[in-house]
Design a protein around this motif. Structure first.
Motif, PDB file in Angstrom:
ATOM      1  N   GLN A   1     -20.429 -23.665  -8.364  1.00 49.20           N
ATOM      2  CA  GLN A   1     -21.508 -22.689  -8.389  1.00 49.20           C
ATOM      3  C   GLN A   1     -22.650 -23.103  -7.450  1.00 49.20           C
ATOM      4  OE1 GLN A   1     -23.444 -20.382 -11.949  1.00 49.20           O
ATOM      5  NE2 GLN A   1     -24.241 -22.455 -12.015  1.00 49.20           N
ATOM      6  N   SER A   2     -22.972 -24.389  -7.458  1.00 47.16           N
ATOM      7  CA  SER A   2     -24.050 -24.857  -6.585  1.00 47.16           C
ATOM      8  C   SER A   2     -23.665 -24.730  -5.116  1.00 47.16           C
ATOM      9  CB  SER A   2     -24.413 -26.313  -6.915  1.00 47.16           C
ATOM     10  OG  SER A   2     -23.460 -27.237  -6.416  1.00 47.16           O
ATOM     11  N   LYS A   3     -22.400 -24.928  -4.814  1.00 48.59           N
ATOM     12  CA  LYS A   3     -21.952 -24.817  -3.424  1.00 48.59           C
ATOM     13  C   LYS A   3     -21.931 -23.353  -2.965  1.00 48.59           C
ATOM     14  CE  LYS A   3     -22.683 -28.163  -2.751  1.00 48.59           C
ATOM     15  NZ  LYS A   3     -23.353 -28.910  -1.653  1.00 48.59           N
ATOM     16  N   LEU A   4     -21.636 -22.430  -3.872  1.00 44.37           N
ATOM     17  CA  LEU A   4     -21.775 -21.014  -3.554  1.00 44.37           C
ATOM     18  C   LEU A   4     -23.245 -20.686  -3.310  1.00 44.37           C
ATOM     19  CD1 LEU A   4     -20.713 -18.143  -3.237  1.00 44.37           C
ATOM     20  CD2 LEU A   4     -20.771 -17.910  -5.739  1.00 44.37           C
ATOM     21  N   GLY A   5     -24.114 -21.297  -4.101  1.00 41.99           N
ATOM     22  CA  GLY A   5     -25.546 -21.124  -3.895  1.00 41.99           C
ATOM     23  C   GLY A   5     -25.988 -21.575  -2.520  1.00 41.99           C
ATOM     24  N   ASN A   6     -25.408 -22.663  -2.016  1.00 44.96           N
ATOM     25  CA  ASN A   6     -25.735 -23.145  -0.663  1.00 44.96           C
ATOM     26  C   ASN A   6     -25.395 -22.100   0.397  1.00 44.96           C
ATOM     27  OD1 ASN A   6     -24.657 -26.503  -1.462  1.00 44.96           O
ATOM     28  ND2 ASN A   6     -26.732 -25.727  -1.387  1.00 44.96           N
ATOM     29  N   VAL A   7     -24.224 -21.489   0.269  1.00 44.94           N
ATOM     30  CA  VAL A   7     -23.797 -20.493   1.260  1.00 44.94           C
ATOM     31  C   VAL A   7     -24.686 -19.254   1.186  1.00 44.94           C
ATOM     32  CG1 VAL A   7     -21.895 -19.083   2.113  1.00 44.94           C
ATOM     33  CG2 VAL A   7     -21.414 -21.335   1.141  1.00 44.94           C
ATOM     34  N   ALA A   8     -24.933 -18.774  -0.031  1.00 46.37           N
ATOM     35  CA  ALA A   8     -25.758 -17.575  -0.199  1.00 46.37           C
ATOM     36  C   ALA A   8     -27.180 -17.801   0.303  1.00 46.37           C
ATOM     37  CB  ALA A   8     -25.769 -17.146  -1.670  1.00 46.37           C
ATOM     38  N   PHE A   9     -27.734 -18.981   0.034  1.00 45.05           N
ATOM     39  CA  PHE A   9     -29.074 -19.306   0.528  1.00 45.05           C
ATOM     40  C   PHE A   9     -29.098 -19.334   2.046  1.00 45.05           C
ATOM     41  CE2 PHE A   9     -31.500 -22.971   2.264  1.00 45.05           C
ATOM     42  CZ  PHE A   9     -32.750 -22.371   2.264  1.00 45.05           C
ATOM     43  N   ALA A  10     -28.105 -19.978   2.651  1.00 46.19           N
ATOM     44  CA  ALA A  10     -28.054 -20.081   4.110  1.00 46.19           C
ATOM     45  C   ALA A  10     -27.983 -18.702   4.759  1.00 46.19           C
ATOM     46  CB  ALA A  10     -26.854 -20.927   4.537  1.00 46.19           C
TER      47      ALA A  10
END
Length: 315
Positions: A204-213
């Motif tokens: 979930q946190s890694k999906l957050g990284n992509v969405a934030f970027a």
């Protein structure tokens, strides 16, 4: 089932990448460039700093442990003949993040490249940040969001005076982002979060990284910010320290050394071609790839961005 099969095909492609067409030797001279690498005292971050120093960048190693950072800086000095600069940064404490940006601002007026590289993987679910967030989401996403937000004025001013009018923000994600959804009610400690596996919380946190970027790219691309996210590859680093020993031995059979993991983010952050990658997701080694479809959905990006803004508005 269709989505799961699609994710598995992408995972296999990224797990056995072709030989890289980009190598450390291809990095241009970085004299005059000021760079921050979070989590730079070990693994991919350390290899990234090594390559940057070899090409004459001024590099800040943003790490939590001063002792470990000083050891890494000494190692890099021996390897490159050049010194990285320690910047105290604990991404699991928003107050510490603010202090780190203040310390950086007292020394520098420019920032050309920000590598949001640091993170944690698979800690015990009970562990939370200083501010009560899930440790993985709090460190990997919230900490980096706040760090980037506070550095944005410097990044934007630097872009105005850069020869190409651009600066770069490189966000390290993972192929595991494909196996999660964003559950906003699990970002903070609570009953629902406690019922999730640490692997799901990491994904979930890694999906957050992509969405934030992607959202950073949408909001600031026209002002010179080049924001990318990437999967660095399946790597043998200290990030696996929380993985059970038997599973770690199995994983080791398919893991690459840390220097491979630095290639993709160095390509995004330093190569001439990287200047045209705003909003892109990269995969091993130094290739443009495909992320989860919903990670580029503006609605997802706006919802996450607004939630993150709410968390830091009173700091």
């Amino acid at each position: 089932m269709g989505n799961a099969m699609w994710a598995m095909r992408l995972l296999i492609d990224q797990s056995f990448p072709p030989k890289s067409k980009f190598n450390v030797e291809d990095i241009p001279d970085l004299t005059g460039k000021i760079v921050i690498v979070t989590g730079g005292n070990t693994g991919v971050g350390k290899e990234t700093i090594k390559a940057l120093l070899q090409h004459n960048a001024k590099v800040y190693m943003a790490s939590r442990s001063k002792e470990k950072a000083e050891e890494a800086i000494a190692d890099l000095k021996e390897d490159t003949g050049k010194d990285a600069i320690f910047l105290q940064l604990d991404l699991a404490s928003l107050d510490a993040v603010k202090k780190a940006t203040e310390e950086f601002a007292s020394k520098e007026t420019k920032l050309h490249i920000l590598f949001n590289n640091g993170g944690v993987m698979f800690p015990p679910v009970k562990e939370v940040t200083t501010d009560g967030y899930d440790l993985q989401f709090g460190t990997n996403v919230i900490g980096h969001f706040y760090f980037t937000k506070l550095l944005l004025p410097t990044l934007l001013e630097t872009a105005k005076t850069s020869p190409d009018g651009k600066v770069r923000v490189v966000n390290t994600s993972s192929s595991m982002h494909m196996f999660a959804n964003l559950h906003f009610d699990t970002f903070r400690d609570g009953k629902k979060r406690a019922q999730m596996r640490t692997t799901k919380l990491y994904a979930q946190s890694k999906l957050g990284n992509v969405a934030f970027a992607r959202e950073l790219a949408r909001r600031y691309g026209d002002q010179g910010i080049v924001s990318t996210s990437l999967n660095p590859g399946n790597l043998k680093t200290d990030l696996q320290r929380h993985v059970p020993s038997l599973l770690r031995k199995i994983l080791d059979l398919s893991l690459y050394p840390a220097p491979y993991g630095a290639l993709t983010q160095l390509y995004a952050g330093t190569s001439p071609g990287g200047a045209d990658l705003n909003g892109k997701y990269l995969i091993p080694w130094a290739r443009v790839g495909t992320a989860r479809k919903d990670s580029s959905d503006p609605e997802t990006g706006v919802s996450l961005w607004e939630w993150l803004e709410e968390q830091v508005k009173d700091l």
